[in-house]
Enzyme design. Structure first.
Site, PDB file in Angstrom:
ATOM      1  N   SER A 128       0.811  -1.216   0.000  1.00 23.98           N
ATOM      2  CA  SER A 128       0.000   0.000   0.000  1.00 23.98           C
ATOM      3  C   SER A 128       0.846   1.269   0.000  1.00 23.98           C
ATOM      4  O   SER A 128       0.306   2.352  -0.065  1.00 23.98           O
ATOM      5  CB  SER A 128      -0.993  -0.002   1.161  1.00 23.98           C
ATOM      6  N   HIS A 142      -2.816  -2.316  -5.851  1.00 27.58           N
ATOM      7  CA  HIS A 142      -3.178  -1.994  -4.475  1.00 27.58           C
ATOM      8  C   HIS A 142      -4.677  -2.153  -4.271  1.00 27.58           C
ATOM      9  O   HIS A 142      -5.469  -1.336  -4.739  1.00 27.58           O
ATOM     10  CB  HIS A 142      -2.714  -0.564  -4.146  1.00 27.58           C
ATOM     11  N   GLU A 181      -5.866   0.433  -7.145  1.00 24.13           N
ATOM     12  CA  GLU A 181      -4.823   1.325  -7.669  1.00 24.13           C
ATOM     13  C   GLU A 181      -3.853   0.473  -8.479  1.00 24.13           C
ATOM     14  O   GLU A 181      -3.325  -0.527  -7.975  1.00 24.13           O
ATOM     15  CB  GLU A 181      -4.073   2.015  -6.519  1.00 24.13           C
ATOM     16  N   ASN A 207      -3.407   6.577  -0.222  1.00 24.75           N
ATOM     17  CA  ASN A 207      -2.842   6.578   1.128  1.00 24.75           C
ATOM     18  C   ASN A 207      -1.961   7.790   1.376  1.00 24.75           C
ATOM     19  O   ASN A 207      -1.806   8.243   2.499  1.00 24.75           O
ATOM     20  CB  ASN A 207      -2.060   5.285   1.386  1.00 24.75           C
TER      21      ASN A 207
END
Ligand code: 3H9
Length: 705
Positions: free
Chosen positions: A417, A438, A450, A488
């Protein structure tokens, strides 16, 4: 007749039938050309004494999929769709509508104004305007309830769902379902019946029985209102859709249509409509990335997943759902048993919730799924997804092994991540085959994927990432390599801002309340409790070891976590969860811990109100979103919006953070950031992109084109 709409007369022994055909690829949207053509064709039919019946049909893959959304927000060109459909309904000679593909929005409204409707079995109908922040504005809220009754119409219109042909028949929306797949044939067959039986021009607007049955039923209306409000979560359109449907029972058709128009215009002029239409197009644009222009997806028949923890099992289930055989690889027998249990727990839960039956569950678990403690068993896989412990050394070690055993041409993905995919790829002999995928937890539920394209990732490999997203019914967003990628990285920024506000005097509960009210399903501290405060703690530990000294006001969080209060899983975190409840109660001890930290640091607490909280929360999110675009980590602002919508609970009806910024004004956002600079100069540096866009009088959307 016109380019978009043709008119011809077909004759056989049964008689003459006029065929009005719409041809406006790709989805026959009711653009100005279509409306104009339809009006002219209907007028021709009205005066054509050689025919007594007409069939209205769409060419290509579908009937009309709705009004032309691209025309919204621009001046309306006559004739409007309401005029067209009212004219069709007013004809004295019957018009039969033949539906295939989808009759949606203005498309279904056109069909409802015809005197009879037939659909091929695969067709779907619906009024999805609610998802665009609108309501059906061409009589749909008045005509549909006249066919189905108030309750069914309210459900269909406020949910915007697609209704299959057979259900539509049962509900009275269509009169016949044809087993073939040729709508013209189905329409002609129905028209012959009209001729043979001498069926009249039956007008939907005159069928009042079902709406009159509900007239004055305030009990029903209020219970529908309560239900819709609860589901709407701040979105205006479901509530106004319902008001329009209720008007069909309370008013005459003519007055109901007027009410519908008023409510439609209210929504048309609302920022929610603008935001939701942005999302409609962003949903489609996000999949258009440069790598797909030349890249060809590789096969995706078999998968291997490394790691059977929360992420690995969720990813496996997501692929099982898509019919992909999966081999899960764990490090030893014990891990394999746990991995299998994790997958089976998710599948059992699916049976419990009625998503599928036991036989299907067994098919997924036994026929498609295997677990192995031998990494060599990934050798058959077309795609290998590593979902092991989030540690660079662990990942590198695994990728060396994967490289040794994976077959030639296999796509090698890491579900990290935040770690650097270039570094992971560098330990293999085939960095061109490596990318980041991700997933978001729970991976079998969350829609976002992602797709992290590293420096050496081959275009075919990137294209395979997008093909996988499609296969798994997920939304793939292209991201570049950086700590945390798009989502993130932005999350980290606004979470750190939230912690900073708490330290400076605002209650974490006030922050959650403000964020919830903004439209998020939960606030950042509730999210922390759900994810586990120990996870953030471990992350901070890692960063501290790496020499991180950013001002992340985490001392109070560290203290809460060090008391063993990890959140929901321990019954206590920021909130207290009694008797396994998932709704937490505020905890005075937490406030005391925070106060203590403030005292130790000599902070004079300055609590912020809701508006001040949200201005800072959003400015932090927007500023980092701008940086992510500026650095090319996200291709366009819309990629940031889609990421935050599908992965982080940003309210859809606000369009995503960068659309939100455009709507409140980028200059306002910049002013805010500059005014916060004195509070924490390191944190509040405006992104160059924002400064530049404001200077040029542009907005984020100008970069989406
Ligand atoms: C309405 O009707 C208001 C009325 O009540 C009031 C009147 C007064 N307009 O989705 P796809 C484009 S509101 C313009 O990839 P699929 C789409 O952008 C409308 N363009 O295909 C895409 O373009 P591109 C209510 C539209 O097979 C291309 O067509 N109707 C429209 O996966 C292909 O689309 C709706 O909300 C449109 N209405 O799905 C239905 N629709 O190739 C909206 C599509 O450049 N549409 N485009 O990216 C859909 O749900 C899906 O497109 C559909 C096909 C299910 C039809």
């Amino acid at each position: 007749m016109t380019e978009a709409v043709s008119y011809e007369v077909l004759s056989d022994d049964a008689g003459a039938i006029a065929v009005i055909a719409i041809d406006n690829p790709p989805v026959n949207a009711a653009s100005h050309a279509v409306r104009d053509g339809l009006m002219k064709a209907a007028q021709t039919f009205a005066t054509d004494s050689s025919v007594e019946v007409a069939v209205l049909v769409g060419k290509g893959r579908t009937f009309i999929a709705g009004a032309d959304i691209k025309e919204f927000g621009k001046p309306m060109q006559e004739p409007g769709l309401p005029d067209v459909v009212n004219y069709i309904e007013s004809l004295d000679k019957p018009v039969v509508c033949a539906i295939h593909g989808t009759a949606l929005g203005g498309g279904l409204e056109t069909a409802l104004s015809c005197h009879y409707r037939t659909a091929v079995a695969s067709a779907r109908v619906g009024l999805p305007e609610v998802h665009l922040g609108l309501l059906p504005g061409a009589g749909g809220t008045q005509r549909l309830p006249r066919l189905t009754g108030i309750e069914a119409a309210a459900e269909i219109i406020t949910s915007g769902r697609h209704v299959g042909a057979r259900e539509a028949l049962k509900l009275g929306v269509v009169d016949a379902v044809d087993d073939g797949d040729d709508p013209l044939k189905a329409g002609l067959a129905f028209a012959r019946r009209v001729l043979k039986e001498g069926l009249p021009a039956r007008r939907t607007s005159e069928q009042n029985e079902k709406v009159e049955a509900a007239r004055g039923n305030t009990l029903l209306f209020d219970s529908l209102r309560a239900m819709v409000k609860k589901k709407a979560k701040g979105q205006l359109s479901p509530e106004l859709c319902l008001e329009a449907v209720i008007a069909s029972a309370e008013l005459s058709f003519a007055d109901g249509v007027k009410r519908e128009r008023e409510l439609f215009m209210e929504l048309m002029n609302s920022p929610q409509r603008e935001a939701l239409i942005h999302v409609f197009f962003a949903d489609r644009e996000v999949g258009k990335v440069p790598e797909l222009k030349t890249g060809t997806p590789r096969p995706l028949d078999k998968a291997a997943v490394i790691g059977g923890g929360t992420m690995g099992s969720g990813i496996s289930v997501s692929m099982l759902f898509a019919g992909m055989p999966v081999t899960m690889i764990e490090q030893d027998e014990e891990g394999s048993v746990r991995g299998r249990q994790n997958v089976e727990r998710i599948l059992d839960d699916g049976v419990k919730r009625g998503k599928f039956d036991q036989a299907h569950r067994d098919h997924l678990a036994n026929n498609l799924y295997s677990v192995s403690a031998d990494i060599a068993s990934l050798s058959e896989a077309d795609i290998v997804i590593e979902a092991a412990f989030e540690n660079m050394d662990v990942k590198k070690e695994l990728f060396r092994k994967i490289d040794k055993h994976a077959k030639e041409g296999a796509v090698l993905a890491s579900n990290t991540s935040y770690l650097n995919i270039n570094e992971i790829a560098s330990v293999t002999e085939r960095p061109a085959d490596v990318l980041g995928l991700h997933f978001f937890s729970p991976a079998h539920v969350m829609r976002l994927l992602e797709i992290v394209v590293a420096d050496n990732t081959d275009n075919d490999v990137a294209a395979t990432g997008f093909a996988l997203a499609k296969k798994l019914k997920k939304v793939g967003v292209r991201a570049g390599v950086c700590d945390g990628f798009i989502g993130n990285r932005i999350l980290e920024r606004y979470l750190s801002l939230a912690s900073y506000l708490v330290e400076d005097g605002t209650s974490p509960y006030d922050i959650d309340r403000a964020v919830l009210k903004f439209g998020y399903p939960m606030g950042p501290n509730q999210m922390g409790d759900l994810a586990g405060l120990d996870i953030g703690y471990a992350n901070r530990e890692r960063k501290r070891k790496e020499g991180w000294n950013g001002r992340y006001a985490a001392d109070y969080m560290d203290r809460i976590t060090e008391l063993g209060r990890y959140g929901q899983k321990t019954g206590r975190g920021f909130y207290i969860y009694e008797d396994g409840s998932r709704i937490g109660k505020e905890d005075p001890e937490v406030l005391e811990i925070i106060d203590q930290v403030r005292r130790e640091k000599g902070i004079d607490p300055k609590p912020l109100d809701e508006d001040a909280i949200m201005r800072r929360y959003m400015a932090a999110m927007i500023n980092e979103g701008a940086r992510v675009v500026e650095e090319g980590i996200a291709l366009r602002p819309l990629d940031v919006d889609i990421t935050m919508l599908y992965g982080y609970g940003f309210p859809r009806w606000r369009g995503g953070p960068l659309k939100y910024a455009d709507m409140i004004g980028l200059d306002t956002v910049l002013e805010d950031i500059r005014s916060f600079e004195s509070e924490a100069p390191d944190f509040w540096k405006p992104a160059d992109l924002i400064v530049d866009l404001v200077a040029r009088g542009e907005n984020f959307d100008s970069l989406n084109k």
